[in-house]
Write a protein that holds these residues in place. Structure first.
Motif, short mmCIF file in Angstrom:
data_model
loop_
_atom_site.label_atom_id
_atom_site.label_comp_id
_atom_site.label_asym_id
_atom_site.label_seq_id
_atom_site.Cartn_x
_atom_site.Cartn_y
_atom_site.Cartn_z
N ILE A 124 22.49 4.59 17.86
CA ILE A 124 21.97 5.90 18.23
C ILE A 124 22.00 6.80 17.00
O ILE A 124 23.03 6.89 16.33
CB ILE A 124 22.85 6.53 19.33
N PRO A 125 20.89 7.47 16.71
CA PRO A 125 20.92 8.37 15.55
C PRO A 125 21.83 9.57 15.83
O PRO A 125 21.88 10.06 16.96
CB PRO A 125 19.46 8.81 15.39
N GLU A 126 22.58 10.01 14.82
CA GLU A 126 23.45 11.16 15.03
C GLU A 126 22.73 12.43 14.59
O GLU A 126 21.85 12.40 13.74
CB GLU A 126 24.75 10.99 14.24
N ILE A 127 23.13 13.52 15.22
CA ILE A 127 22.50 14.79 14.87
C ILE A 127 23.39 15.48 13.85
O ILE A 127 24.56 15.76 14.11
CB ILE A 127 22.32 15.65 16.13
N VAL A 153 25.60 18.47 14.73
CA VAL A 153 26.68 18.16 15.67
C VAL A 153 27.80 17.44 14.94
O VAL A 153 28.98 17.79 15.04
CB VAL A 153 26.16 17.30 16.84
N THR A 197 27.60 11.01 19.04
CA THR A 197 26.48 10.31 19.66
C THR A 197 26.73 9.99 21.12
O THR A 197 25.90 9.39 21.78
CB THR A 197 26.16 9.00 18.92
N ILE A 202 28.31 12.42 23.31
CA ILE A 202 28.58 13.60 24.12
C ILE A 202 27.32 14.07 24.84
O ILE A 202 26.21 13.61 24.56
CB ILE A 202 29.12 14.75 23.25
N GLU A 203 27.54 14.98 25.77
CA GLU A 203 26.44 15.69 26.41
C GLU A 203 26.66 17.17 26.14
O GLU A 203 27.80 17.61 26.02
CB GLU A 203 26.46 15.42 27.91
N VAL A 204 25.57 17.90 26.04
CA VAL A 204 25.69 19.32 25.72
C VAL A 204 25.32 20.12 26.95
O VAL A 204 24.30 19.84 27.60
CB VAL A 204 24.75 19.71 24.56
N ILE A 205 26.15 21.09 27.30
CA ILE A 205 25.77 21.97 28.41
C ILE A 205 25.82 23.42 27.92
O ILE A 205 26.43 23.72 26.90
CB ILE A 205 26.70 21.81 29.63
N TYR A 254 35.76 15.00 32.28
CA TYR A 254 35.22 15.07 30.93
C TYR A 254 36.26 15.68 30.01
O TYR A 254 37.13 16.43 30.46
CB TYR A 254 34.00 15.99 30.87
N ARG A 303 31.61 24.71 21.75
CA ARG A 303 30.79 24.84 20.54
C ARG A 303 30.53 26.30 20.24
O ARG A 303 30.53 26.73 19.10
CB ARG A 303 29.48 24.08 20.73
N LEU A 359 27.61 27.11 24.35
CA LEU A 359 27.44 25.67 24.42
C LEU A 359 28.79 24.96 24.47
O LEU A 359 29.72 25.35 23.78
CB LEU A 359 26.68 25.17 23.19
N TYR A 378 30.46 20.91 24.53
CA TYR A 378 30.22 19.47 24.44
C TYR A 378 31.08 18.75 25.47
O TYR A 378 32.25 19.07 25.64
CB TYR A 378 30.59 18.95 23.05
N LYS A 432 32.45 11.82 28.19
CA LYS A 432 32.78 11.13 29.43
C LYS A 432 34.13 10.44 29.34
O LYS A 432 34.61 10.11 28.26
CB LYS A 432 31.70 10.07 29.73
N GLY A 446 21.27 19.38 33.81
CA GLY A 446 21.82 20.46 32.99
C GLY A 446 22.57 19.99 31.77
O GLY A 446 23.24 20.77 31.12
N VAL A 486 22.44 17.85 28.09
CA VAL A 486 21.66 17.18 27.04
C VAL A 486 22.43 15.93 26.65
O VAL A 486 23.58 16.02 26.20
CB VAL A 486 21.51 18.07 25.79
N ARG A 487 21.80 14.78 26.86
CA ARG A 487 22.53 13.54 26.56
C ARG A 487 22.27 13.12 25.12
O ARG A 487 21.18 12.68 24.78
CB ARG A 487 22.10 12.46 27.53
N LEU A 488 23.28 13.23 24.29
CA LEU A 488 23.08 12.87 22.87
C LEU A 488 22.98 11.36 22.68
O LEU A 488 22.52 10.90 21.65
CB LEU A 488 24.19 13.45 21.99
N ALA A 520 19.41 10.08 22.19
CA ALA A 520 18.66 10.55 21.02
C ALA A 520 17.85 9.42 20.40
O ALA A 520 18.33 8.28 20.27
CB ALA A 520 19.62 11.12 19.99
N LEU A 549 15.33 15.76 14.76
CA LEU A 549 16.36 15.53 15.75
C LEU A 549 17.20 16.79 15.99
O LEU A 549 17.44 17.18 17.13
CB LEU A 549 17.25 14.37 15.29
N LEU A 556 18.18 25.61 27.78
CA LEU A 556 19.30 25.85 28.70
C LEU A 556 19.66 27.33 28.74
O LEU A 556 19.88 27.91 29.80
CB LEU A 556 20.52 25.03 28.27
#
Lengths: 612, 214, 575
Positions: free
Chosen positions: A2-5, A8, A31, A33-36, A53, A58, A103, A105, A108, B55, B57-59, B62, B180, B191
């Motif tokens: 998975i590419p990393e951002i 982040v 790579t 996490i989920e962002v809310i 979680y 952030r 934001l 992070y 899971k 709600g 964002v699943r990184l 990506a 990205l 959001l």
């Protein structure tokens, strides 16, 4: 893969514990996490049992509350939450309150488990954080206390504000018009700074700045602040922590609403330590003084439940003892006339270290000048007798070892005191070492500070003796932590066959002893263990990480000691049975003991060339 | 007749969609790096997307691709920092679009300044006879424009850039710009916008889709 | 009846169990209350512990061996070491104590107000300790090789592992009562065979009196007369006369004396006693405990030699048939420390002067001196348990000294050099790790020298003492007794002293060993004794440099003054 951002990853790798972990860990985290976007509206959706979680803030600002709505902690960028349930598997009880949306992070549970298995540092970080959380929340469990009120309920409404380009003179005028002790400097409804009357004194009058200058030049910029819906407790904590007396109160839009002062808080608190100390200093008779003293235990109980930093309780009690002593000396002088010559009233042991508990006994003495004559000695004999006796009446037990100013040995002249110390230093027998552990924690209380400083300077000259340090280090290493060869607890047994661990004697005391030795070596004239450690940061004797470790251990053990003391009363004082601890706490306790053991070894090694 | 049925079905679907709750839908947030702004002569340099559902964002969803078939980078590396050497490790535009088409299935496409991205995508798809069929297209820039218009604040181009929009919601400043990072930035913006628009009530997709380009 | 090897395992094992048991008991924490109640370790016990530190494998294994072979010449070690102890106890320890410094480098660093002086002193300490440990490793190797019946090299490896575990991982150093136990094992192991043999050969219970008595075999001859006779017969120098020149004997003795006084690990022992009065008493006890072993050594040496020559050459002096050779010869042959070459093919062994490789010499047997004490009970045909006991004693002697020295090396490297000089910011954990690593490296390096020794155990150790004599001793003496000595002088003195001495030793022992004869020596002084010349060089260089450089700061002069005048010590007696 998975590419990393990049953004982040950059943020994550700067956070603890990732800053100490290999790059792969932050890659994994960023790579997976989920962002809310956490807002007041959707806050109920998160932090719920069912799907657990790990949360990392952030941006934004949130308060973590207990089920009863008490604030546990303020969360901001870089703070984690949600880990206690991940670690213990217990249901989530805490709730969130959003101050500023932002934001967050989410990681899971299975990914958290993965990192926990993979990286020991990662696990340790959260185990430690959990421990701190548990302990600090313990002292806040009392409900419906004044400290749970909201700021908006106790603050004085209506902010007195000025623009930054106003002159100092304008500020002083406005303050006196509104008869307030502080003023908010703001621009377009945004908080810029704070000026107090103390600032006017210290930064203007004392320095001779012209009152025509702009107020912005002398204000405290970006001051600490608090939101109107926060709890009083948070404000108290902020004030105590940063030693400030004025806190601007903001609304959600960051607009200043008013000022919260320490006086506002004091008004809320019936038995307040500061007030009590004030009352002690004003007491005109012994009866009044003793009346004040009877308030101490209740005060302590109410205070103990509200305070986050446990070392404050010891400071508080020592402060009260200091006040009592000083007042008693004054009362004696009222009755028997002024002291015939300079003198210094000094204290030793736990009072000097500011670690007093309700069970601590008196350790004090009188330092007299070298040219003191017999008649003068008689006066001070009376003083010592009087103060020690009355302190005992006020609830501070007499010292079984007779380390009290009522004892002629403890009423020596400068030379006599120095000779006593010199004797212990030159001939460090085990008995002398025992004395050193009490007498080298020394603090000036009342009388002539010139005399005391003279004594302190000469004493520090005497202590420059490596053989003495070696003897102390050897002595410390004979007191072992209760850990066995395989890191198991070694329990002691009392007459009733209770098995226990002595947290004080085999933990806190060892740290105190180690720190005392380092402080003596570094010529640090402080008695409080945490303050000594802070001062040691400036010396090269101990590595910074080691100092922080020792501080953490000390706090952890002290807090655990107080916590368990309340729950299991049939054990000896300061002792716990590890079976009553959760497995997590046991793990932490072992870790703490292990750290102490290592520090002990290193100390013996450095000072006494002891065993490896 | 078939045309009428199809039109009706489309209309019905769109109505259903407009009634859908914001959090119930699935989104694909896309960002493209381009060699220029003209869909007819400029090319796609890279594409990146992320999935937003419930709600979150699943990184781990990506995806990031470079187009190895770019013919002329000309001045564009100044903006996206991608040079020809990097492009060599990329993939063909055909395979990127095929993956995108699969990922878009059943999702709503979200872009900042969607008309631009959509124009490039459509142009590219024509060459390979591919069809991208998102449920709908959301444009965070259009959403922001509407919000600003309602507030009667002075409007200019600068105030609608991604970072300007974000700063209005106190979202963190991102220094690095690539497809990205920008797609995450767009997702976070969406959001924040949705939260602001809903102001505590349930948010229906229709509120966001209003006058947004389809 | 169990064989020697099994018994050795049992007895050595038991002695280790004893040390570990004491360590656990001391660590249990119950001792703290005991200490406070009893006011610390009694001087008597402390004396024993110091004696254990003092007596190394060199004293235990090698000293009697050297006397046995070199006769009167070997006595210099006896005199030097005893004298050194007295010098240390009387002249140095009390002053250093008043100075309040725990280690010699710290004293030198502060007295000469110089970081450079301190680092030079640390380097000297490390160098000296290395040399000293090398001697110990060889001693341990000899013991293990014999009793596990392996060659000397493997013996050193085994010793290396055991010393490492004992000193580095066991952490037993610093526990006084372990040292006391080690002394007891050591002295018991030394005296039992000596008494047995003395009874058998002379009928005297005390080996010290047996040494000067007549033989019990009915000949009425004095032991020493018999030895002189045998020596003359076999072409050796007279046992009681000695071959060394007077000046060499004097130099070696003096070098040993002053060198001993500068040994870092023993000085510390004087500081661990809290009361000044107790220090003196325990120093006196130490002297008694050392004397017990040291006065026995000459007796053990001469008995062993008589017995050895008798068994190898036979009662009639014509040699014993190799086929009928006693088991000890076979046993030691396996270790490579006894070599037999039947040069005249008569099937008989014959021992006389000269090298075995020299075809003109009648000597057919080459015997390593270091085996004498260990082989002594076997030669005398004593019961197996006595032989095992001696092994345990040898190991005890080596362990206590090595552990002390390793500590000096590891603290010097990790604390003095690393933490205080090079990297002040390392953590406790790293410091301890560095200490363990440096101890490990020290063991490995010294094991190398143990396998390839530049001399016998005692002479290797003598070098260590020589180096100490040339470096530390003058600096300490001048530091205490001359308030004018400055840092430039002291550093220059130490550097030239140790360089000169090391160069002399290395030249004669490693580069041109064939030139190592009295004719080539400077002033006729052997490498073993050159330390004393090094000391003189040190003194002279220091004095010259002092004249040429700046004066010592006033406060340092006052400090030195206060150490020597009685006011400083009055506080110690005040109570």
């Amino acid at each position: 893969m998975i590419p990393e951002i990049a953004e982040v990853k950059r943020f994550v790798s700067k956070q603890m514990p990732f800053s100490q972990l290999p790059e792969a860990a932050s890659h994994f985290f960023s790579t997976h996490i989920e962002v809310i976007y956490l807002t007041e509206q959707n806050q109920h959706q998160w932090l719920r049992s069912g799907n657990l979680y790990l949360y990392l803030v952030r941006s934004g600002s949130y308060d973590l509350l207990t089920a009863h709505g008490e604030v546990i902690t303020r969360l901001a960028e870089g703070d984690y939450f949600g880990y206690p349930s991940l670690l213990t598997g217990e249901a989530i009880k805490n709730q969130l309150q959003v101050n500023v949306a932002g934001l967050v992070y989410l990681l899971k549970e299975e990914d958290f488990e993965f990192l926990r298995r993979e990286y020991k540092v990662f696990e340790q970080h959260f185990v430690k954080a959990h421990a701190n959380r548990l302990l600090s929340s313990h002292y806040k469990q009392s409900r419906d206390s004044w400290s749970e009120k909201k700021i908006s309920d106790v603050m004085t409404k209506g902010a007195v504000m000025l623009a930054p380009d106003a002159s100092i003179y304008d500020a002083a005028k406005t303050m006196s018009q509104h008869s307030v002790s502080s003023i908010i400097i703001s621009e377009q409804q945004k908080l810029l700074g704070v000026v107090t009357d103390r600032d006017l004194r210290n930064r203007v009058l004392a320095v001779g700045i012209s009152p025509q200058q702009s107020i912005a030049s002398i204000m405290t910029d970006s001051p600490k602040y608090i939101f109107e819906h926060n709890r009083v407790f948070s404000a108290l904590h902020l004030m105590l922590k940063h030693n400030i007396h004025h806190l601007p109160v903001l609304n959600e839009r960051h607009e200043p609403l008013g000022m919260l002062t320490s006086t506002d808080l004091l008004r809320q608190q019936k038995s307040d330590p500061v007030q009590l100390i004030g009352k002690i200093y004003k007491a005109q008779s012994l009866t009044q003084l003793k009346l004040c003293a009877t308030e101490i235990p209740t005060l302590l109980k109410s205070f103990a439940n509200n305070i986050e930093d446990i070392s404050l309780i010891g400071k508080l009690l020592s402060g009260l003892s200091d006040a009592l002593t000083a007042r008693l000396i004054a009362l004696y002088q009222l009755e028997h006339g002024e002291a015939p010559c300079a003198f210094s009233w000094i204290c030793f042991g736990s009072q000097a270290r500011e670690e007093q508990t309700l069970h601590s006994d008196q350790d004090n003495g009188l330092l007299l000048p070298d040219d003191v004559n017999d008649e003068q000695r008689r006066y001070f004999a009376g003083l010592g007798q009087f103060v020690c006796e009355q302190l005992a009446h006020c609830g501070i037990r007499t010292c079984p070892g007779n380390i009290m100013a009522s004892n002629a040995d403890c009423r020596g002249s400068l030379k006599q005191w120095l000779a006593r110390f010199e004797n212990w230093i030159a001939q460090p027998t085990p008995k002398a070492m025992l004395n050193c552990k009490i007498y080298f924690d020394i603090r000036f209380i009342e009388g002539s500070s010139v005399l005391y400083n003279e004594f302190a300077t000469q004493l520090s000259e005497l202590t420059k003796n490596e053989l003495f340090f070696a003897a102390m280090a050897t002595d410390i290493s004979t007191n072992s932590v209760p850990l066995g060869l395989f890191q198991q607890f070694k329990l002691e047994t009392d007459q009733q066959q209770h098995k226990y661990l002595d947290l004080k004697r085999r933990g806190v005391v060892i740290i105190n002893d180690l720190v005392r030795l380092y402080a003596l070596k570094a010529q640090i004239y402080k008695a409080n263990t945490l303050e000594r450690l802070d001062a040691l940061l400036g010396a090269t004797l101990l590595n910074k990480a080691d100092i922080y470790d020792l501080k953490d251990c000390w706090r952890y053990l002290t807090q655990l000691r107080l916590k368990t003391q309340l729950e299991h009363e049939q054990l000896p004082e300061n002792c716990i049975n590890p079976q009553h601890l959760t497995s997590l706490e046991r793990h932490q306790l072992k870790e703490a003991f292990y750290l102490i053991k290592q520090a002990q070894q290193a100390c013996a090694f450095k000072f006494a060339r002891g065993s490896l | 007749m078939r045309w009428l049925v199809r039109w009706w079905r489309k209309l019905y679907c769109r109505m259903k969609l407009r009634q859908l709750e914001f959090n119930a839908a699935r989104y694909l947030i896309l960002d493209l790096e381009l060699t220029g702004l003209d869909a007819q002569k400029d090319e796609i340099v890279s594409a990146a997307w992320l999935v937003l559902e419930q709600g979150k964002v699943r990184l781990d969803s990506a995806e990031y691709f470079l187009n190895k078939e770019v013919k002329a980078l000309s001045q564009s590396p100044v903006y996206h920092g991608i040079d020809e050497q990097m492009l060599e490790q990329g993939e063909s535009i055909n395979s990127i679009l095929t993956r995108l088409a699969a990922a878009l299935e059943g999702k709503i496409l979200v872009c900042h300044n969607a008309p631009l991205d959509w124009a490039f995508l459509k142009k590219a798809c024509q060459c390979y006879d591919l069809v991208l069929s998102p449920l709908a297209i959301l444009d965070t820039m259009a959403i922001e424009k509407r919000r600003l218009a309602a507030r009667t604040e002075p409007l200019n181009i600068q105030s609608l850039t991604l970072s300007a929009c974000r700063s209005r919601y106190h979202l963190p400043d991102y220094a690095v710009h690539n497809a990205l990072t920008d797609s995450l930035a767009t997702a976070e913006l969406l959001l924040a916008q949705s939260s602001a628009i809903s102001s505590g009530k349930r948010l229906k997709l229709g509120q966001l889709l209003q006058r947004a380009a389809t | 009846m169990m064989d020697v090897q099994t018994l050795t395992f049992i007895i050595v094992g038991l002695s280790f169990a004893l040390y570990i048991g004491i360590a656990i008991w001391a660590r249990a924490g119950s001792t703290q209350d005991f200490y406070v109640a009893g006011g610390g370790v009694p001087p008597f016990a402390n004396g024993m512990a110091t004696a254990a530190d003092w007596m190394s494998a060199a004293s235990f294994i090698s000293m009697a061996g050297i006397i046995s072979f070199a006769g009167y010449d070997g006595g210099v070690y006896l005199m030097g070491w005893t004298g050194g102890y007295v010098l240390l106890a009387l002249c140095l320890a009390p002053y250093l104590r008043k100075f309040g410094k725990f280690t010699v480098p710290d004293f030198i660093g502060d007295r000469y107000y110089s970081q450079v002086a301190r680092v030079v002193a640390i380097m000297c300490a490390i160098f000296i300790c290395f040399t000293y440990i090398a001697g110990q490793m060889r001693g341990v190797g000899v013991v293990f090789s014999r009793f596990l019946e392996v060659d000397i090299e493997t013996g050193v490896y085994i010793g290396m592992v055991i010393v490492f575990f004992y000193a580095v991982l066991g952490g037993m150093k610093g526990i006084t009562y372990t040292q006391v136990a080690q002394y007891c094992v050591l002295v018991f192991a030394y005296l039992v065979p000596a008494i047995f043999i003395s009874l058998m050969m002379t009928g005297h219970l005390l080996p010290q009196t047996g040494f000067g008595a007549t033989l019990a075999d009915g000949s009425g001859m004095y032991v020493l007369d018999k030895l002189d006779g045998l020596s003359a017969e076999l072409g050796f120098a007279q046992y009681t006369e000695g071959s060394k020149s007077m000046i060499d004997v004097f130099a070696i003795t003096a070098a040993l004396m002053v060198g001993t006084a500068g040994l870092p690990h023993v000085i510390v022992r004087f500081f661990t006693v809290p009361r000044v009065k107790d220090t003196r008493i325990s120093a006196a006890w130490t002297l008694v405990f050392i004397a017990i072993v040291y006065t026995t050594a000459p007796a053990v040496a001469s008995f062993a030699r008589v017995n050895m020559i008798d068994t190898i050459n036979g009662k009639d002096g014509s040699g014993t048939a190799y086929a009928e050779a006693p088991t000890w010869v076979k046993n030691w042959e396996r270790t490579g420390l006894i070599v037999f070459e039947d040069k005249n093919n008569d099937g008989k062994m014959f021992y006389s002067s000269g090298k075995i490789s020299d075809p003109n010499s009648a000597n057919e047997v080459q015997i390593d001196r270091d085996i004498m004490v260990l082989a002594n009970p076997e030669i005398a045909d004593l019961p197996a348990w006595v032989i095992a006991l001696v092994a345990a004693g040898g190991i005890a002697a080596a362990l206590s000294t090595t552990a002390g020295l390793l500590l000096v090396i590891s603290t010097s490297v990790s604390h003095d050099l690393l933490k205080r000089t090079l990297k002040p910011n390392i953590s406790d954990k790293q410091e301890l790790l560095a200490a363990r690593l440096s101890a490990m490296v020290a063991i490995v390096i010294s094991a190398y020298f143990g396998i390839n020794p530049p001399g016998f155990v005692a002479s290797v150790v003598a070098f260590a003492f020589g180096l100490a004599a040339a470096s530390f001793f003058p600096a300490i003496i001048m530091g205490i007794f001359s308030k004018r000595m400055n840092k430039e002088g002291a550093i220059a003195g130490m550097v030239t002293g140790i360089t000169f001495t090391a160069a002399y030793i290395i030249y004669f022992k490693f580069i041109s060993p064939e030139l190592n004869t009295p004719a080539n020596w400077l002033f006729g002084i052997s490498p073993e004794g050159i330390g004393i010349v090094g000391m003189m060089v040190n003194f002279i260089v220091a004095a010259v440099v002092l004249k040429l450089t700046a004066q010592t700061p006033e406060e340092v002069q006052q400090m030195v003054e206060s150490i020597r005048n009685p006011k400083g010590s009055s506080a110690a007696h005040a109570h």
